[in-house]
Design a protein around this motif. Structure first.
Motif, PDB file in Angstrom:
ATOM      1  N   GLU A   1      48.966  57.612  48.120  1.00  0.00           N
ATOM      2  CA  GLU A   1      49.411  57.058  49.405  1.00  0.00           C
ATOM      3  C   GLU A   1      48.907  55.626  49.568  1.00  0.00           C
ATOM      4  O   GLU A   1      49.626  54.748  50.046  1.00  0.00           O
ATOM      5  CB  GLU A   1      48.921  57.932  50.559  1.00  0.00           C
ATOM      6  N   ARG A   2      47.695  55.359  49.150  1.00  0.00           N
ATOM      7  CA  ARG A   2      47.122  54.008  49.224  1.00  0.00           C
ATOM      8  C   ARG A   2      47.952  53.032  48.387  1.00  0.00           C
ATOM      9  O   ARG A   2      48.237  51.917  48.814  1.00  0.00           O
ATOM     10  CB  ARG A   2      45.667  54.051  48.741  1.00  0.00           C
TER      11      ARG A   2
ATOM     12  N   ASP B   1      45.761  61.172  48.159  1.00  0.00           N
ATOM     13  CA  ASP B   1      45.188  60.109  48.987  1.00  0.00           C
ATOM     14  C   ASP B   1      45.287  58.752  48.283  1.00  0.00           C
ATOM     15  O   ASP B   1      45.652  57.744  48.894  1.00  0.00           O
ATOM     16  CB  ASP B   1      43.737  60.436  49.343  1.00  0.00           C
TER      17      ASP B   1
ATOM     18  N   ARG C   1      45.904  63.576  43.233  1.00  0.00           N
ATOM     19  CA  ARG C   1      45.161  62.666  44.114  1.00  0.00           C
ATOM     20  C   ARG C   1      46.123  61.999  45.089  1.00  0.00           C
ATOM     21  O   ARG C   1      46.440  60.824  44.978  1.00  0.00           O
ATOM     22  CB  ARG C   1      44.418  61.610  43.287  1.00  0.00           C
TER      23      ARG C   1
ATOM     24  N   TYR D   1      48.701  59.199  40.062  1.00  0.00           N
ATOM     25  CA  TYR D   1      47.820  59.858  41.024  1.00  0.00           C
ATOM     26  C   TYR D   1      48.446  61.142  41.555  1.00  0.00           C
ATOM     27  O   TYR D   1      47.753  62.149  41.722  1.00  0.00           O
ATOM     28  CB  TYR D   1      47.492  58.927  42.200  1.00  0.00           C
TER      29      TYR D   1
END
Length: 153
Positions: free
Chosen positions: A82-83, A79, A77, A72
């Motif tokens: 981080e998830r 975000d 990406r 990611y």
């Protein structure tokens, strides 16, 4: 308290706390364990999987998320990366402390002495001993390189 009970207790607490992200991750962990239980029962093991298998499942899940986070990040990406990293933190709560480089080398040396390994051909025996003692505490991909270096000298 065994690992399965700790996960179940934390899952219930996450429900009470309405911690949505934590709850989601714990449900994924629970589902993965139940899948392995089903496989074990199909093979005739009515008790399901033990703590060592649960540790292996957790280690695999953490590693998958780390690889996903890297992908990611490379794709821009942040975000989603981080998830994935947040999920890793939840999963790692249930894993034992990881051995550092010196401790890993000492464990490899001990396993080599225990098995009497002298050549690369003995690598399987040594890895078997290491996996029995240190499941979830070391990355066996990197241990392979350390072990090869140790046995080639």
């Amino acid at each position: 308290m065994d690992l399965r009970t700790r996960i179940s207790t934390d899952l219930k607490q996450a429900m009470k706390d309405k911690a949505v992200d934590r709850l989601s991750t714990l449900r994924l962990v629970n589902a993965a364990i139940k899948d392995k239980d089903i496989d074990a029962r199909a093979e005739g093991n009515d008790d399901g999987v033990g703590d060592s298998e649960v540790l292996a499942i957790l280690g695999k899940m953490a590693k998958q998320r780390l690889e996903s986070a890297r992908a990611y990040e490379e794709g821009g990406r942040l975000d989603l990366a981080e998830r994935e990293r947040e999920e890793i933190l939840v999963i790692e709560e249930f894993l034992p402390r990881q051995l550092d480089a010196d401790e890993t080398k000492a464990a490899v040396d001990s396993a080599v002495k225990e098995t009497g390994a002298t050549t690369i051909r003995d690598m399987g025996k040594v890895m078997g001993v290491l996996k029995a003692k240190y499941t979830g505490q070391m990355d066996f991909g990197s241990v392979g390189a350390v072990l090869k270096d140790r046995l080639s000298n």
